[in-house]
Write a protein that holds these residues in place. Structure first.
Motif, PDB file in Angstrom:
ATOM      1  N   UNK A 274     -48.482  18.496  35.802  1.00 31.09           N
ATOM      2  CA  UNK A 274     -47.621  17.991  36.870  1.00 31.09           C
ATOM      3  C   UNK A 274     -46.593  17.059  36.247  1.00 31.09           C
ATOM      4  N   UNK A 275     -45.347  17.205  36.636  1.00 33.75           N
ATOM      5  CA  UNK A 275     -44.296  16.343  36.123  1.00 33.75           C
ATOM      6  C   UNK A 275     -43.805  15.419  37.231  1.00 33.75           C
ATOM      7  N   UNK A 276     -43.397  14.229  36.840  1.00 35.67           N
ATOM      8  CA  UNK A 276     -42.758  13.304  37.768  1.00 35.67           C
ATOM      9  C   UNK A 276     -41.258  13.326  37.541  1.00 35.67           C
ATOM     10  N   UNK A 277     -40.511  13.336  38.627  1.00 34.80           N
ATOM     11  CA  UNK A 277     -39.054  13.213  38.575  1.00 34.80           C
ATOM     12  C   UNK A 277     -38.685  11.910  39.252  1.00 34.80           C
ATOM     13  N   UNK A 278     -37.932  11.082  38.549  1.00 35.17           N
ATOM     14  CA  UNK A 278     -37.481   9.801  39.074  1.00 35.17           C
ATOM     15  C   UNK A 278     -36.002   9.654  38.755  1.00 35.17           C
ATOM     16  N   UNK A 279     -35.355   8.639  39.320  1.00 34.55           N
ATOM     17  CA  UNK A 279     -33.940   8.400  39.058  1.00 34.55           C
ATOM     18  C   UNK A 279     -33.726   7.002  38.496  1.00 34.55           C
ATOM     19  N   UNK A 280     -32.675   6.861  37.710  1.00 38.70           N
ATOM     20  CA  UNK A 280     -32.245   5.555  37.222  1.00 38.70           C
ATOM     21  C   UNK A 280     -30.716   5.510  37.172  1.00 38.70           C
ATOM     22  N   UNK A 281     -30.132   4.325  37.358  1.00 38.86           N
ATOM     23  CA  UNK A 281     -28.707   4.173  37.073  1.00 38.86           C
ATOM     24  C   UNK A 281     -28.448   4.475  35.592  1.00 38.86           C
ATOM     25  N   UNK A 282     -27.263   4.954  35.286  1.00 41.66           N
ATOM     26  CA  UNK A 282     -26.975   5.412  33.919  1.00 41.66           C
ATOM     27  C   UNK A 282     -27.209   4.334  32.872  1.00 41.66           C
ATOM     28  N   UNK A 283     -26.764   3.110  33.153  1.00 38.28           N
ATOM     29  CA  UNK A 283     -26.932   2.052  32.158  1.00 38.28           C
ATOM     30  C   UNK A 283     -28.403   1.718  31.929  1.00 38.28           C
ATOM     31  N   UNK A 284     -29.210   1.833  32.977  1.00 40.10           N
ATOM     32  CA  UNK A 284     -30.639   1.570  32.832  1.00 40.10           C
ATOM     33  C   UNK A 284     -31.332   2.697  32.077  1.00 40.10           C
ATOM     34  N   UNK A 285     -30.883   3.923  32.298  1.00 38.28           N
ATOM     35  CA  UNK A 285     -31.452   5.056  31.568  1.00 38.28           C
ATOM     36  C   UNK A 285     -31.159   4.942  30.080  1.00 38.28           C
ATOM     37  N   UNK A 286     -29.930   4.543  29.755  1.00 38.30           N
ATOM     38  CA  UNK A 286     -29.581   4.354  28.345  1.00 38.30           C
ATOM     39  C   UNK A 286     -30.383   3.215  27.732  1.00 38.30           C
ATOM     40  N   UNK A 287     -30.607   2.172  28.516  1.00 42.09           N
ATOM     41  CA  UNK A 287     -31.422   1.057  28.037  1.00 42.09           C
ATOM     42  C   UNK A 287     -32.856   1.471  27.799  1.00 42.09           C
ATOM     43  N   UNK A 288     -33.391   2.327  28.688  1.00 39.82           N
ATOM     44  CA  UNK A 288     -34.761   2.809  28.525  1.00 39.82           C
ATOM     45  C   UNK A 288     -34.918   3.590  27.229  1.00 39.82           C
ATOM     46  N   UNK A 289     -33.885   4.326  26.842  1.00 41.09           N
ATOM     47  CA  UNK A 289     -33.919   5.073  25.586  1.00 41.09           C
ATOM     48  C   UNK A 289     -34.054   4.130  24.394  1.00 41.09           C
ATOM     49  N   UNK A 290     -33.584   2.899  24.570  1.00 41.74           N
ATOM     50  CA  UNK A 290     -33.668   1.898  23.496  1.00 41.74           C
ATOM     51  C   UNK A 290     -34.931   1.040  23.600  1.00 41.74           C
ATOM     52  N   UNK A 291     -35.734   1.298  24.636  1.00 43.21           N
ATOM     53  CA  UNK A 291     -36.972   0.555  24.807  1.00 43.21           C
ATOM     54  C   UNK A 291     -36.905  -0.576  25.810  1.00 43.21           C
ATOM     55  N   UNK A 292     -35.776  -0.706  26.527  1.00 38.85           N
ATOM     56  CA  UNK A 292     -35.637  -1.765  27.533  1.00 38.85           C
ATOM     57  C   UNK A 292     -36.269  -1.334  28.857  1.00 38.85           C
ATOM     58  N   UNK A 293     -36.914  -2.279  29.545  1.00 42.42           N
ATOM     59  CA  UNK A 293     -37.477  -1.982  30.860  1.00 42.42           C
ATOM     60  C   UNK A 293     -36.367  -1.981  31.902  1.00 42.42           C
ATOM     61  N   UNK A 294     -36.195  -0.909  32.648  1.00 40.48           N
ATOM     62  CA  UNK A 294     -35.120  -0.841  33.637  1.00 40.48           C
ATOM     63  C   UNK A 294     -35.280  -1.893  34.737  1.00 40.48           C
ATOM     64  N   UNK A 295     -34.163  -2.414  35.201  1.00 37.22           N
ATOM     65  CA  UNK A 295     -34.176  -3.348  36.330  1.00 37.22           C
ATOM     66  C   UNK A 295     -34.847  -2.699  37.534  1.00 37.22           C
ATOM     67  N   UNK A 296     -34.589  -1.410  37.729  1.00 40.07           N
ATOM     68  CA  UNK A 296     -35.173  -0.674  38.852  1.00 40.07           C
ATOM     69  C   UNK A 296     -36.687  -0.829  38.871  1.00 40.07           C
ATOM     70  N   UNK A 297     -37.318  -0.716  37.735  1.00 42.32           N
ATOM     71  CA  UNK A 297     -38.766  -0.809  37.659  1.00 42.32           C
ATOM     72  C   UNK A 297     -39.253  -2.234  37.892  1.00 42.32           C
ATOM     73  N   UNK A 298     -38.436  -3.212  37.553  1.00 41.28           N
ATOM     74  CA  UNK A 298     -38.815  -4.614  37.776  1.00 41.28           C
ATOM     75  C   UNK A 298     -38.839  -4.963  39.263  1.00 41.28           C
ATOM     76  N   UNK A 299     -38.126  -4.166  40.066  1.00 42.91           N
ATOM     77  CA  UNK A 299     -38.101  -4.412  41.509  1.00 42.91           C
ATOM     78  C   UNK A 299     -39.346  -3.877  42.214  1.00 42.91           C
ATOM     79  N   UNK A 300     -40.079  -2.983  41.555  1.00 43.32           N
ATOM     80  CA  UNK A 300     -41.257  -2.393  42.187  1.00 43.32           C
ATOM     81  C   UNK A 300     -42.231  -3.471  42.637  1.00 43.32           C
TER      82      UNK A 300
END
Length: 268
Positions: free
Chosen positions: A209-235
């Protein structure tokens, strides 16, 4: 789709503190002519969308689409996971009116937010039921946190040496097809490690089973570098509100769901 997915005034009712979210989903779909009975497994009330039988073709795989409708106390849960549920409800009404088949099995799950390990997750009993009914060849897509951003992210799995080769092969096939689907739909898309959602329950039962989620572009690029997205911090916070959602998320989800509707794979 005839009408773009959108967040409207009813969404505010869905995220109110005292909202009966199960009843809201059933009433919303019921007003559009779709029944949504409760599938009770132990103490969890999952909701199964009842599409017409003539919208299924046994020659092709069933696409099981899942989104959890529960949320943590004290949070509106606008992105985790109300937006995905709301978009999928609108999609369900669209699917119910199309001619021909779509092969979508849509389930809104209860108990995803429970802590204490995957076996305490509400969807674990659901996945066990799938296994008992020999439904393990479905393509399972979990939608979680789909209200912010325009970059679809497909969950990436890290396998251990104990993972059976047969499971790895099936999972990699599903991941590959899902990545192709989202990049074809949106011209953008990434496959990155994400937090587990209901996909954990299915994987634990040997069902890819795969999960599909969304992120703003800048957060997605940050995640590629190992940064935790702001979106996830709001959870799980009070800031996971309607105001945190972005308009381009609805447009992106429309593209993804349109592609998923048309995704046809021959049954094994």
């Amino acid at each position: 789709m005839e009408e773009m997915l959108h967040i409207d005034e009813k969404f505010q009712q869905f995220i109110e503190k005292d909202a009966d979210r199960k009843a809201f989903i059933q009433n919303y779909l019921g007003e559009g002519g779709l029944s949504c009975p409760v599938l009770r497994l132990e103490d969890r009330d999952h909701l199964y969308v009842n599409f017409p039988k003539n919208q299924y073709n046994p020659m092709f795989r069933i696409k099981t689409v899942i989104a959890h409708y529960d949320r943590v106390d004290g949070s509106p849960g606008a992105n985790d996971n109300s937006a995905a549920v709301y978009f999928l409800m609108q999609w369900a009404l669209h699917l119910s009116k199309i001619q021909g088949f779509h092969n979508v099995r849509l389930i809104f799950t209860d108990g995803e937010e429970d802590s204490g390990g995957v076996k305490n997750q509400g969807a674990f009993r659901l996945a066990e039921t799938f296994k008992k009914l020999n439904l393990s060849n479905d393509d399972v897509f979990v939608f979680d946190a789909c209200g912010r951003g325009n970059i679809p992210i497909v969950s990436q799995m890290n396998f251990t040496s104990l993972t059976p080769d047969s499971f790895i092969k099936k999972y990699n096939d599903l991941e590959k097809r899902t990545r192709a689907m989202i990049t074809g739909a949106c011209k953008k898309g990434l496959c990155l490690p994400t937090a587990y959602s209901d996909n954990a329950s299915f994987i634990a039962c040997g069902i890819p089973a795969v999960t599909i989620t969304l992120l703003p572009e800048e957060e997605a690029l940050g995640l590629m570098k190992g940064d935790t997205p702001k979106t996830w911090k709001l959870f799980h916070t009070a800031e996971d509100s309607k105001e945190s959602l972005t308009k381009n998320a609805a447009e992106t989800m429309e593209a993804v769901l349109t592609a998923l509707e048309k995704m046809i794979v021959t049954a094994d």
